[in-house]
Design a protein around this motif. Sequence first.
Motif, PDB file in Angstrom:
ATOM      1  N   LEU A   1       6.336   4.380 -19.114  1.00 19.72           N
ATOM      2  CA  LEU A   1       6.731   4.127 -17.718  1.00 19.72           C
ATOM      3  C   LEU A   1       6.097   5.145 -16.776  1.00 19.72           C
ATOM      4  O   LEU A   1       5.684   4.806 -15.670  1.00 19.72           O
ATOM      5  N   LYS A   2       5.993   6.401 -17.235  1.00 18.45           N
ATOM      6  CA  LYS A   2       5.363   7.425 -16.395  1.00 18.45           C
ATOM      7  C   LYS A   2       3.880   7.122 -16.191  1.00 18.45           C
ATOM      8  O   LYS A   2       3.350   7.341 -15.107  1.00 18.45           O
ATOM      9  N   ASN A   3       3.219   6.634 -17.236  1.00 20.08           N
ATOM     10  CA  ASN A   3       1.811   6.248 -17.076  1.00 20.08           C
ATOM     11  C   ASN A   3       1.683   5.141 -16.040  1.00 20.08           C
ATOM     12  O   ASN A   3       0.763   5.147 -15.224  1.00 20.08           O
ATOM     13  N   GLU A   4       2.611   4.192 -16.089  1.00 19.91           N
ATOM     14  CA  GLU A   4       2.561   3.105 -15.099  1.00 19.91           C
ATOM     15  C   GLU A   4       2.809   3.655 -13.696  1.00 19.91           C
ATOM     16  O   GLU A   4       2.197   3.212 -12.731  1.00 19.91           O
ATOM     17  N   HIS A   5       3.691   4.634 -13.596  1.00 22.24           N
ATOM     18  CA  HIS A   5       3.925   5.273 -12.286  1.00 22.24           C
ATOM     19  C   HIS A   5       2.621   5.831 -11.711  1.00 22.24           C
ATOM     20  O   HIS A   5       2.382   5.746 -10.514  1.00 22.24           O
ATOM     21  N   GLU A   6       1.798   6.435 -12.581  1.00 25.18           N
ATOM     22  CA  GLU A   6       0.540   7.025 -12.088  1.00 25.18           C
ATOM     23  C   GLU A   6      -0.358   5.935 -11.502  1.00 25.18           C
ATOM     24  O   GLU A   6      -0.962   6.126 -10.456  1.00 25.18           O
ATOM     25  N   GLY A   7      -0.415   4.794 -12.170  1.00 25.37           N
ATOM     26  CA  GLY A   7      -1.207   3.666 -11.642  1.00 25.37           C
ATOM     27  C   GLY A   7      -0.632   3.152 -10.342  1.00 25.37           C
ATOM     28  O   GLY A   7      -1.365   2.867  -9.380  1.00 25.37           O
ATOM     29  N   ILE A   8       0.682   3.037 -10.289  1.00 22.22           N
ATOM     30  CA  ILE A   8       1.350   2.542  -9.078  1.00 22.22           C
ATOM     31  C   ILE A   8       1.093   3.514  -7.922  1.00 22.22           C
ATOM     32  O   ILE A   8       0.841   3.098  -6.788  1.00 22.22           O
ATOM     33  N   LYS A   9       1.108   4.818  -8.216  1.00 18.36           N
ATOM     34  CA  LYS A   9       0.873   5.814  -7.154  1.00 18.36           C
ATOM     35  C   LYS A   9      -0.538   5.677  -6.563  1.00 18.36           C
ATOM     36  O   LYS A   9      -0.731   5.836  -5.359  1.00 18.36           O
ATOM     37  N   ILE A  10      -1.508   5.383  -7.407  1.00 17.04           N
ATOM     38  CA  ILE A  10      -2.877   5.165  -6.899  1.00 17.04           C
ATOM     39  C   ILE A  10      -2.885   3.950  -5.970  1.00 17.04           C
ATOM     40  O   ILE A  10      -3.449   3.985  -4.870  1.00 17.04           O
ATOM     41  N   MET A  11      -2.207   2.872  -6.393  1.00 18.03           N
ATOM     42  CA  MET A  11      -2.200   1.661  -5.566  1.00 18.03           C
ATOM     43  C   MET A  11      -1.387   1.864  -4.281  1.00 18.03           C
ATOM     44  O   MET A  11      -1.630   1.191  -3.283  1.00 18.03           O
ATOM     45  N   LEU A  12      -0.439   2.788  -4.287  1.00 21.88           N
ATOM     46  CA  LEU A  12       0.281   3.106  -3.045  1.00 21.88           C
ATOM     47  C   LEU A  12      -0.676   3.758  -2.047  1.00 21.88           C
ATOM     48  O   LEU A  12      -0.603   3.492  -0.846  1.00 21.88           O
ATOM     49  N   GLU A  13      -1.584   4.594  -2.566  1.00 26.23           N
ATOM     50  CA  GLU A  13      -2.596   5.189  -1.671  1.00 26.23           C
ATOM     51  C   GLU A  13      -3.513   4.113  -1.114  1.00 26.23           C
ATOM     52  O   GLU A  13      -3.902   4.153   0.053  1.00 26.23           O
ATOM     53  N   VAL A  14      -3.853   3.125  -1.973  1.00 34.86           N
ATOM     54  CA  VAL A  14      -4.697   2.011  -1.522  1.00 34.86           C
ATOM     55  C   VAL A  14      -3.976   1.223  -0.427  1.00 34.86           C
ATOM     56  O   VAL A  14      -4.547   0.932   0.624  1.00 34.86           O
ATOM     57  N   LEU A  15      -2.701   0.923  -0.671  1.00 36.00           N
ATOM     58  CA  LEU A  15      -1.923   0.156   0.318  1.00 36.00           C
ATOM     59  C   LEU A  15      -1.818   0.924   1.635  1.00 36.00           C
ATOM     60  O   LEU A  15      -1.935   0.349   2.723  1.00 36.00           O
ATOM     61  N   GLU A  16      -1.621   2.231   1.526  1.00 32.89           N
ATOM     62  CA  GLU A  16      -1.525   3.069   2.719  1.00 32.89           C
ATOM     63  C   GLU A  16      -2.834   3.011   3.512  1.00 32.89           C
ATOM     64  O   GLU A  16      -2.814   2.881   4.745  1.00 32.89           O
TER      65      GLU A  16
END
Length: 185
Positions: free
Chosen positions: A7-22
Amino acid sequence: MKSTEQLKNEHEGIKIMLEVLESIAEQVEKGRVSRLEDNDIRNTVTFFREFADKCHHTKEERELFPTLEKAGIQKEGGPIGVMLDEHEMGRNHIRAMLESLDDLAESEIAAEKFVDNAYAYVELLRQHIEKENDILFRMADLSLGSDMDNKLFQRFEEIEVKEMGEGTHEKYHKMIDEYRKKFLR
Ligand SMILES: [Fe+2]
Ligand SMILES: [Fe+2]
């Protein structure tokens, strides 16, 4: 691998996509929708609906949280209840972003709706992820024995195939890489 590590690994991917969305929201806010490829906006929001919500949050809601409750971590008034509320708030933001997509270029109201919900979602999810990593997953690591943890990991694998279909999870991991290179230089 521990289930919380997945789940933490998935969080890292999600965090990258949050930067993309931003970064996308910043462009929309400046009225530069035409510089963005329509598919990139849609794919990014779809990533959050499918990878973050349908897959990752399902692993938490259907498997991790009930297992933690059984291990004695309370739901109401405790961290699990807060996490569930935040997942629900996130879903509302995703829905609103999707609703605004078709009229983004023509309508200022739609653009504003997209931008507001994108920023709110980014902020919500960033702090949500930190809370899970720092508090809830630590509690999980302390309270789950290795048998329980292995079972959980197995169930997570099943969810990936059942909810997303074979190979879809990998497709999204590739997308994270592609969008990181494209948007975050
Ligand atoms: Fe969560
Ligand atoms: Fe999470």
